[in-house]
Design a protein around this motif. Structure first.
Motif, PDB file in Angstrom:
ATOM      1  N   HIS A 169      -8.119  -0.953  -3.170  1.00 11.87           N
ATOM      2  CA  HIS A 169      -8.161  -1.480  -1.348  1.00 11.87           C
ATOM      3  C   HIS A 169      -8.974  -1.888  -0.958  1.00 11.87           C
ATOM      4  O   HIS A 169      -9.449  -1.547   0.346  1.00 11.87           O
ATOM      5  CB  HIS A 169      -7.316   0.212  -0.413  1.00 11.87           C
ATOM      6  CG  HIS A 169      -5.234   0.190  -0.650  1.00 11.87           C
ATOM      7  ND1 HIS A 169      -4.778  -0.795  -0.408  1.00 11.87           N
ATOM      8  CD2 HIS A 169      -5.349   0.825  -2.065  1.00 11.87           C
ATOM      9  CE1 HIS A 169      -3.383  -0.446  -1.172  1.00 11.87           C
ATOM     10  NE2 HIS A 169      -3.542   0.128  -2.159  1.00 11.87           N
TER      11      HIS A 169
ATOM     12  N   ASP B 289      -7.587  -6.014   1.507  1.00 15.46           N
ATOM     13  CA  ASP B 289      -7.018  -5.397   0.053  1.00 15.46           C
ATOM     14  C   ASP B 289      -6.752  -6.053  -0.942  1.00 15.46           C
ATOM     15  O   ASP B 289      -6.752  -6.174  -2.045  1.00 15.46           O
ATOM     16  CB  ASP B 289      -5.480  -5.090   0.578  1.00 15.46           C
ATOM     17  CG  ASP B 289      -5.440  -3.584   1.743  1.00 15.46           C
ATOM     18  OD1 ASP B 289      -6.425  -2.937   1.753  1.00 15.46           O
ATOM     19  OD2 ASP B 289      -4.416  -3.031   2.377  1.00 15.46           O
TER      20      ASP B 289
ATOM     21  N   LYS C 157       1.083  -1.115   0.431  1.00 15.17           N
ATOM     22  CA  LYS C 157       0.345  -0.137  -0.016  1.00 15.17           C
ATOM     23  C   LYS C 157       0.861   0.894   0.271  1.00 15.17           C
ATOM     24  O   LYS C 157       0.696   2.238  -0.288  1.00 15.17           O
ATOM     25  CB  LYS C 157      -0.825  -0.364   1.086  1.00 15.17           C
ATOM     26  CG  LYS C 157      -1.481   1.605   1.504  1.00 15.17           C
ATOM     27  CD  LYS C 157      -2.823   1.142   2.461  1.00 15.17           C
ATOM     28  CE  LYS C 157      -3.616   2.432   2.892  1.00 15.17           C
ATOM     29  NZ  LYS C 157      -4.479   1.886   3.552  1.00 15.17           N
TER      30      LYS C 157
END
Length: 567
Positions: free
Chosen positions: A86, A93, A6
């Motif tokens: 996400h 996710d 991320k």
């Protein structure tokens, strides 16, 4: 693994592109949400988006990727695909992608189709694209990338192909292509390649910027050919970056036939290429052949500016000036012209140096983080260009801005924006993705879709995607002021479209409430002052069928809804 990706993903695509200090988006709810305002340059007009869709889930990042889906159900209207890498729906996710079908009323308010990866940390929806028509059945097909998908190799990546049909997209994917190498991040970028081998079937181009060939993280790109029946599992062509850390394949795009040989060509971005300057970036054009793509580039483009990351975004521009020549678009989001990391945008003909299009004019604006053809938004026969600057400040810190530039017969493209829109919310990353939307309502003008993956509207970082109708000046005018609203109005029209009469429905915050009805040119055609949560409205007998807008205004409230009259 998921949380580590991320951070890396946001840095690569938008948010570690510069040296600005970023505030935590947990403070986002302390800010007033503001209506997006589209300003037509030189005219002083302001316009609202015709459509939007939000995540309704914290951290979903809806709008991280956006694209035209082509016409997946063959009804003559453009459709739109939106990625949310996400999104969580049983797996953290895992990511999601959503399809919205076009109609006379524009895009559907709710998704007509969606898909998920069903794997934690896969981040499906990081990339989305039209695949063209890979099997020649007359329906548009789509690509959805999941660059951190694991199937024997961590973060190898995968791309899912879904086929169109009279009923829309198939529920099951027709083909799954995988990276087959740990850390390759196959599917970070996806695109139709056009018809590179001139066999009548569109082909598919996929980037894997973390691929290791002879060099670590040199990156690679792969071509898969379309076919009438069984689509091939193995690529017909591949190329590598041939330099450690170059990230070849970070961006990919179809160009059409650039050199007139009858075969489609493609461009591939190499944003971390070192060519005398560290991370100056590069883009390489490969020509189509009867068997796929050529082994060597037809041309490589560079700017020779240290740290510019030229090629972070690439696109085919089409015919911008009416001279029959196709152009190529390039974004360099860290390019420094007169300001640090303001970003720059460029265009080129095949075989010629790049031509400077525009720059950010502000420190850390990151102009060119996204760039695309916007189609022909004003229906003048010339293609136009849309550009994103995801951390541009226009009254709010790092809100982001998007501009559209019209094709021009004298100087290729007008450097003065025909219109611009900014995010009006701090740190919402508006413009980190931009795309041609097709003609979603069949009015003859192409439309534009924009993503703001860190937009907050009740949920932190839920993200939001917006559609603006072409041409500029025909969407609803909302005046020059920005209207703060801490609580969305939840305004609806039932039914929509309208045949005889409808009810306008809104929540109980009725302070100084006014309901206005506008035609597509922004002309006021009716005004009501509701005294309760519902008000019935019957169109005037002389009111023609078509697209209209209803706007509710009150103290700290402004919300606009698009509707259609079909009788």
């Amino acid at each position: 693994m998921a949380s580590a990706w991320k951070c890396r993903s946001l840095e690569t695509n938008a948010f570690e592109l510069g040296g600005k200090t970023r505030l935590s988006l947990s403070v986002g709810l302390a800010f007033c949400l503001q209506l997006f305002v589209l300003v037509a340059a030189g005219y002083g007009q302001a316009h609202a988006p015709a459509w939007s869709f939000e995540g309704n889930q914290p951290g979903a990042h809806v709008g991280f990727s956006v694209c035209s889906a082509g016409d997946v159900n063959g009804d003559g209207y453009g459709d739109v695909l939106v990625g949310a890498p996400h999104n969580d729906n049983g797996s953290a996710d895992e990511g999601a992608a959503y399809l919205f079908l076009g109609s006379t009323a524009g895009l559907s308010l709710a998704p007509d189709w969606m898909t998920e990866s069903d794997q934690s940390g896969a981040h499906l929806g990081s990339s989305v694209a039209s695949a063209g028509d890979v099997n020649g059945d007359g329906y548009g097909d789509v690509l959805v990338g999941a660059p951190d998908y694991d199937d024997g190799q961590e973060d190898e990546g995968a791309v899912f192909l879904y086929l169109g049909s009279p009923g829309g997209l198939s529920s099951a994917f027709a083909r799954l292509w995988q990276g087959d190498q740990a850390g390759a991040r196959f599917g970070s970028s996806v695109s139709s390649a056009g018809n590179v081998d001139a066999d009548g079937f569109d082909d598919v181009l996929i980037g894997a910027p973390g691929f290791d060939g002879g060099e670590m993280d040199e990156g690679a790109a792969f071509l898969f050919l379309g076919a009438a029946s069984e689509l091939p599992a193995a690529p017909a062509w591949s190329a590598e970056g041939n330099q450690a850390g170059a990230s070849f394949g970070s961006s990919v795009a179809a160009l059409g036939d650039m050199n007139g040989d009858g075969f489609g060509d493609v461009v591939i971005g190499v944003p971390f290429y070192d060519g005398g300057n560290v991370d100056q970036g590069q883009a390489r054009v490969f020509g189509g052949t009867s068997s796929g793509l050529g082994g060597s580039p037809l041309h490589s483009f560079e700017t020779h500016d240290e740290g510019a990351r030229f090629g972070h975004s690439v696109a085919g521009a089409g015919n911008l000036s009416g001279d029959g020549n196709r152009r190529i678009l390039f974004g360099a989001p860290l390019y420094a012209y007169t300001h640090a990391e303001e970003g720059g945008t460029f265009l080129a003909n095949l075989g010629q140096p790049v031509f400077f299009l525009d720059f950010g004019r502000q420190d850390f604006a990151h102009r060119g983080v996204s760039i695309a053809s916007s189609g022909d938004v004003n229906a003048d026969g010339l293609m136009d260009v849309v550009i994103g600057a995801d951390v541009f400040d226009a009254g709010e810190e790092d809100e982001g801005m998007v501009t559209v530039h019209l094709g021009h017969p004298s100087f290729v493209v007008d450097r003065t924006a025909a219109w611009s829109v900014d995010g009006n919310q701090p740190f919402c990353a508006f413009g980190s993705s931009v795309a041609f939307a097709g003609d979603v309502n069949g009015d003859g003008f192409d439309d534009v879709v924009i993503g703001a993956p860190q937009y907050d509207r009740g949920q932190v970082d839920e993200g939001r995607a917006f559609l603006f109708l072409g041409p500029s000046g025909t969407t609803l005018g909302v005046g020059g002021s920005e209207v703060p609203s801490l609580q969305p109005l939840q305004f609806a029209i039932e039914p929509n479209p309208i045949s005889t009469e409808a009810e306008f429905v809104f929540n109980g915050n009725m302070q100084a409430l006014v309901l206005e009805i506008f035609d597509p040119q922004g002309r006021l055609i009716d005004l009501l002052r509701p005294s309760g949560p519902r008000v019935r409205w019957s169109p005037f007998a002389s009111l023609p069928r078509g697209i209209y807008f209803a706007r509710v205004q009150g103290r700290n409230i402004s919300e606009t809804v698009k509707f259609a009259i079909i009788r």
